[in-house]
Design an enzyme around this catalytic site. Structure first.
Site, PDB file in Angstrom:
ATOM      1  N   LYS A 245       0.868  -1.193   0.000  1.00  0.00           N
ATOM      2  CA  LYS A 245       0.000   0.000   0.000  1.00  0.00           C
ATOM      3  C   LYS A 245       0.899   1.236   0.000  1.00  0.00           C
ATOM      4  CE  LYS A 245      -1.970   2.929   2.155  1.00  0.00           C
ATOM      5  NZ  LYS A 245      -1.762   4.386   1.894  1.00  0.00           N
TER       6      LYS A 245
ATOM      7  N   GLU B  45       9.172   0.522  11.185  1.00  0.00           N
ATOM      8  CA  GLU B  45      10.248   1.496  11.086  1.00  0.00           C
ATOM      9  C   GLU B  45       9.587   2.854  11.220  1.00  0.00           C
ATOM     10  OE1 GLU B  45      12.243   4.231  10.263  1.00  0.00           O
ATOM     11  OE2 GLU B  45      12.541   3.608   8.176  1.00  0.00           O
TER      12      GLU B  45
ATOM     13  N   CYS C 157      13.508   9.894   7.880  1.00  0.00           N
ATOM     14  CA  CYS C 157      13.356   9.475   9.275  1.00  0.00           C
ATOM     15  C   CYS C 157      14.695   9.514  10.009  1.00  0.00           C
ATOM     16  CB  CYS C 157      12.755   8.079   9.336  1.00  0.00           C
ATOM     17  SG  CYS C 157      13.547   6.947   8.196  1.00  0.00           S
TER      18      CYS C 157
ATOM     19  N   GLU D 135       9.789  14.886  16.162  1.00  0.00           N
ATOM     20  CA  GLU D 135      10.182  14.759  14.766  1.00  0.00           C
ATOM     21  C   GLU D 135       9.438  15.809  13.937  1.00  0.00           C
ATOM     22  OE1 GLU D 135       8.980  11.193  12.472  1.00  0.00           O
ATOM     23  OE2 GLU D 135      11.077  11.123  11.861  1.00  0.00           O
TER      24      GLU D 135
HETATM   25  P1  NAI Z   1       1.485   8.051   8.289  1.00  0.00           P
HETATM   26  O1  NAI Z   1       2.098   7.135   9.269  1.00  0.00           O
HETATM   27  O2  NAI Z   1       0.057   8.451   8.480  1.00  0.00           O
HETATM   28  O3  NAI Z   1       1.571   7.425   6.804  1.00  0.00           O
HETATM   29  C1  NAI Z   1       2.444   6.397   6.391  1.00  0.00           C
HETATM   30  C2  NAI Z   1       1.659   5.335   5.620  1.00  0.00           C
HETATM   31  O4  NAI Z   1       0.727   4.709   6.490  1.00  0.00           O
HETATM   32  C3  NAI Z   1       0.841   5.865   4.449  1.00  0.00           C
HETATM   33  O5  NAI Z   1       0.843   4.911   3.413  1.00  0.00           O
HETATM   34  C4  NAI Z   1      -0.551   5.972   5.043  1.00  0.00           C
HETATM   35  O6  NAI Z   1      -1.595   5.914   4.093  1.00  0.00           O
HETATM   36  C5  NAI Z   1      -0.590   4.772   5.944  1.00  0.00           C
HETATM   37  N1  NAI Z   1      -1.535   4.850   7.058  1.00  0.00           N
HETATM   38  C6  NAI Z   1      -2.072   5.956   7.647  1.00  0.00           C
HETATM   39  N2  NAI Z   1      -2.892   5.605   8.656  1.00  0.00           N
HETATM   40  C7  NAI Z   1      -2.892   4.255   8.718  1.00  0.00           C
HETATM   41  C8  NAI Z   1      -3.529   3.291   9.556  1.00  0.00           C
HETATM   42  N3  NAI Z   1      -4.334   3.655  10.542  1.00  0.00           N
HETATM   43  N4  NAI Z   1      -3.261   1.984   9.357  1.00  0.00           N
HETATM   44  C9  NAI Z   1      -2.422   1.590   8.377  1.00  0.00           C
HETATM   45  N5  NAI Z   1      -1.806   2.448   7.542  1.00  0.00           N
HETATM   46  C10 NAI Z   1      -2.027   3.764   7.699  1.00  0.00           C
HETATM   47  O7  NAI Z   1       2.382   9.314   8.214  1.00  0.00           O
HETATM   48  P2  NAI Z   1       2.004  10.789   7.677  1.00  0.00           P
HETATM   49  O8  NAI Z   1       0.707  11.240   8.271  1.00  0.00           O
HETATM   50  O9  NAI Z   1       2.096  10.774   6.219  1.00  0.00           O
HETATM   51  O10 NAI Z   1       3.182  11.642   8.315  1.00  0.00           O
HETATM   52  C11 NAI Z   1       3.095  12.050   9.674  1.00  0.00           C
HETATM   53  C12 NAI Z   1       4.459  12.059  10.314  1.00  0.00           C
HETATM   54  O11 NAI Z   1       4.979  10.752  10.356  1.00  0.00           O
HETATM   55  C13 NAI Z   1       5.509  12.868   9.583  1.00  0.00           C
HETATM   56  O12 NAI Z   1       5.441  14.206   9.908  1.00  0.00           O
HETATM   57  C14 NAI Z   1       6.777  12.209  10.064  1.00  0.00           C
HETATM   58  O13 NAI Z   1       7.139  12.758  11.298  1.00  0.00           O
HETATM   59  C15 NAI Z   1       6.380  10.761  10.262  1.00  0.00           C
HETATM   60  N6  NAI Z   1       6.799   9.908   9.121  1.00  0.00           N
HETATM   61  C16 NAI Z   1       7.851   9.062   9.277  1.00  0.00           C
HETATM   62  C17 NAI Z   1       8.302   8.311   8.214  1.00  0.00           C
HETATM   63  C18 NAI Z   1       9.459   7.391   8.340  1.00  0.00           C
HETATM   64  O14 NAI Z   1      10.135   7.159   7.354  1.00  0.00           O
HETATM   65  N7  NAI Z   1       9.705   6.805   9.471  1.00  0.00           N
HETATM   66  C19 NAI Z   1       7.693   8.424   6.887  1.00  0.00           C
HETATM   67  C20 NAI Z   1       6.546   9.304   6.823  1.00  0.00           C
HETATM   68  C21 NAI Z   1       6.145  10.020   7.915  1.00  0.00           C
END
Ligand code: NAI
Ligand code: MG
Length: 504
Positions: free
Chosen positions: A211, A283, A317, A414
């Site tokens: 996804k 992660e 990250c 973050e």
């Molecule tokens: P997010 O965690 O909501 O999104 C990441 C993925 O998870 C996307 O594909 C999203 O559609 C999916 N997702 C969202 N809610 C979900 C759920 N309940 N169950 C399963 N999948 C779900 O992150 P978002 O809102 O895009 O970014 C928020 C913050 O997260 C950023 O500001 C950053 O601090 C952090 N982040 C960290 C990342 C990393 O590489 N560790 C990558 C992206 C964001």
């Protein structure tokens, strides 16, 4: 943009923050670079694209779709299917069938051949992927071209080599695939994260449902075309596009055996509570410290700091978002950092001169702006690039804060944007204590001339990856992952195989 004057001796002088002038740096010319945009006609984006299920592109069951935009222009690039629970279910069933009937029965060397083929096609179509990645996600073409796409191809290549050598990876213990993996990835490295998830899963004999993130689905769908081109058997990889609810339907599906997630800590914790799969790797975020000792090569450290936090707009990250600098060199280092950020080119992601592209989405920009506000409210001093930002799209000037207290929100949380929090230390012990003073533990950097100091620091730092005299260097053979709230499990290298195997 700086105004340049010339002195009697002929050397160019530019205004400086301290109110006086300083000699122009070689970089100041960057302001005058002629535009060098990469042509975008190499990519054709279909007006509407479906999910990739059982080897074919299909509409979502309810016929719903959503738009993906170019964050640098806010133009709509195309529509993609919006995944429902029913779509996820179809994809999981296709993956199960492919696992039982085809993929788990295939000789390991044959699995490897498919991965080699995928890697080669990715290399052949590298320019197309790089342009599409920059269009859909806003990252500079220099990075998508030189980092994201080559590393994605290298990842498939690396794991292709492991496919028929798994018996040697765990000291003679036998291994078996887990089954069907549900994989949820973020928007910061869309193709690379897809490769990080798919390559080890396929090499070890699992099938997948992936996804992609809602703001960056396009390169995953282009990868689906590559999988067709490579003749990968139908159902071995399925891609369902959609938002968080689509991800949630996948993560909690009872038909999957493993969930692999990269994204926010908040969503990671939710998945941990709702997942029914026997295996889970997470992660999550980070708040890496870049520790600069007075005895390091300072100019080199400045480049590393800039790369550490401004690379990919800070949407990383493992970004070096906290700078810990030895007090005695603080002022010199800040002077150099100030000079350097004024030279960074912020703008058109497709321009080959661009250092910093667009922020990935309106909501991420709002998050970053809230943190800029928080930094000011907490009494930190804000410094930003003075370059003019484009009018349309989502942009943030490269920023650093000085006078930051450890308790400040910008030092603890973050931000995921081009924002650096600068703090000082006097002894290595103090540096370690400050570096470890965070709920995260993904990565860190150390800058010093003394090898012994590096090893001493390493043994006491709670971070999964520590770079010494460099930053943000990746290789498929090196494991990556964190301590504490940064998640668990490792991706990359031989360690990354374990996440997709039952080791007996
Ligand atoms: P997010 O965690 O909501 O999104 C990441 C993925 O998870 C996307 O594909 C999203 O559609 C999916 N997702 C969202 N809610 C979900 C759920 N309940 N169950 C399963 N999948 C779900 O992150 P978002 O809102 O895009 O970014 C928020 C913050 O997260 C950023 O500001 C950053 O601090 C952090 N982040 C960290 C990342 C990393 O590489 N560790 C990558 C992206 C964001
Ligand atoms: Mg987009």
């Amino acid at each position: 943009m700086s105004k340049t004057k010339t002195t009697k001796t002929g050397s160019a002088q530019v205004p400086h923050e301290n109110g006086r002038t300083r000699p122009a740096l070689r970089f100041d010319r960057a302001a005058a670079y002629a535009p060098a945009p990469e042509a975008s006609d190499i990519v054709t984006i279909k007006a509407r694209q479906g999910h990739f299920i059982d080897g074919e592109f299909v509409e979502s069951a309810e016929g719903n779709s959503f738009e993906t935009i170019n964050p640098a222009t806010e133009e709509v690039l195309g529509e993609v299917a919006k995944g429902s629970a029913e779509d996820v279910d179809r994809a999981v069933k296709a993956a199960r069938k492919a696992y039982e009937k085809v993929w788990s029965k295939l000789p390991a060397a044959e699995r490897g051949k498919y991965l080699f083929r995928i890697s080669r096609i990715l290399q052949e179509r590298a320019r197309e992927f790089a342009v599409l990645e920059s269009l859909d996600g806003g990252k500079p073409i220099r990075e998508s071209r030189d980092v994201d796409v080559p590393l994605a191809a290298a990842h498939f290549f690396y794991y292709a080599g492991w496919a028929d050598k798994l018996d040697f990876a765990f000291g003679g213990r036998t291994t078996a695939p887990i089954g069907v993996a549900g994989q949820i990835i973020p928007w910061n490295f869309p193709l690379l994260m897809a490769a990080w998830k798919l390559a080890p899963a396929l090499a070890t004999g699992n099938t997948c449902v992936l996804k992609p993130a809602e703001t960056t689905p396009l390169t995953a769908l282009l990868l689906a075309e590559v999988l067709q081109q490579a003749d990968l058997p139908p159902g071995v990889v399925n891609i369902v596009t959609g938002f968080g609810d689509t991800g949630a339907a996948l993560a909690s599906h009872k038909g999957i055996d493993k969930v692999a997630f990269t994204g926010s800590t908040e969503v990671g914790k939710r998945i941990q509570r709702t997942a029914k799969a026997r295996h889970l790797t997470l992660e999550l975020g980070g708040k890496a410290a870049n520790i600069v000792f007075a005895d390091c090569a300072l100019d080199q450290a400045v480049e590393g700091i800039v790369n550490g936090i401004y690379f990919n707009q800070g949407h990383v990250c493992c970004a070096g978002s906290r700078l810990l600098v030895e007090e005695s060199v603080h002022d010199r280092l800040i002077q150099k950092l100030e000079d350097r950020i004024q030279t960074l080119i912020v703008g058109d992601p497709l321009d080959k001169n661009t250092d910093i592209g667009a922020i990935n989405s309106k909501s991420q920009l709002a998050t970053i702006q809230r943190y800029l506000q928080a930094g000011v409210e907490d009494g930190c001093e804000i410094h930003q690039s003075r370059r003019t930002l484009p009018k349309k799209g989502f942009w943030c000037a490269p920023t650093y804060f000085t006078g930051v207290a450890q308790s400040s929100r910008i030092a603890q949380e973050e931000i995921f944007g081009p924002v650096l929090a600068v703090m000082t230390f006097r002894t290595p012990e103090e540096a370690i204590e400050k570096a470890n003073n965070t709920m995260y533990g993904l990565s860190a950097g150390i800058w010093t001339d003394k090898g012994s100091k590096i090893f001493k620091m390493l043994s006491q730092m709670r971070a999964g990856v520590v770079w010494a005299n460099t930053f943000n260097k990746f290789d498929p053979a090196s494991p990556f992952g964190g301590y504490k709230e940064s998640g668990y499990g490792r991706e990359g290298g031989a360690h990354g195989l374990a996440a997709y195997l039952e080791v007996k």
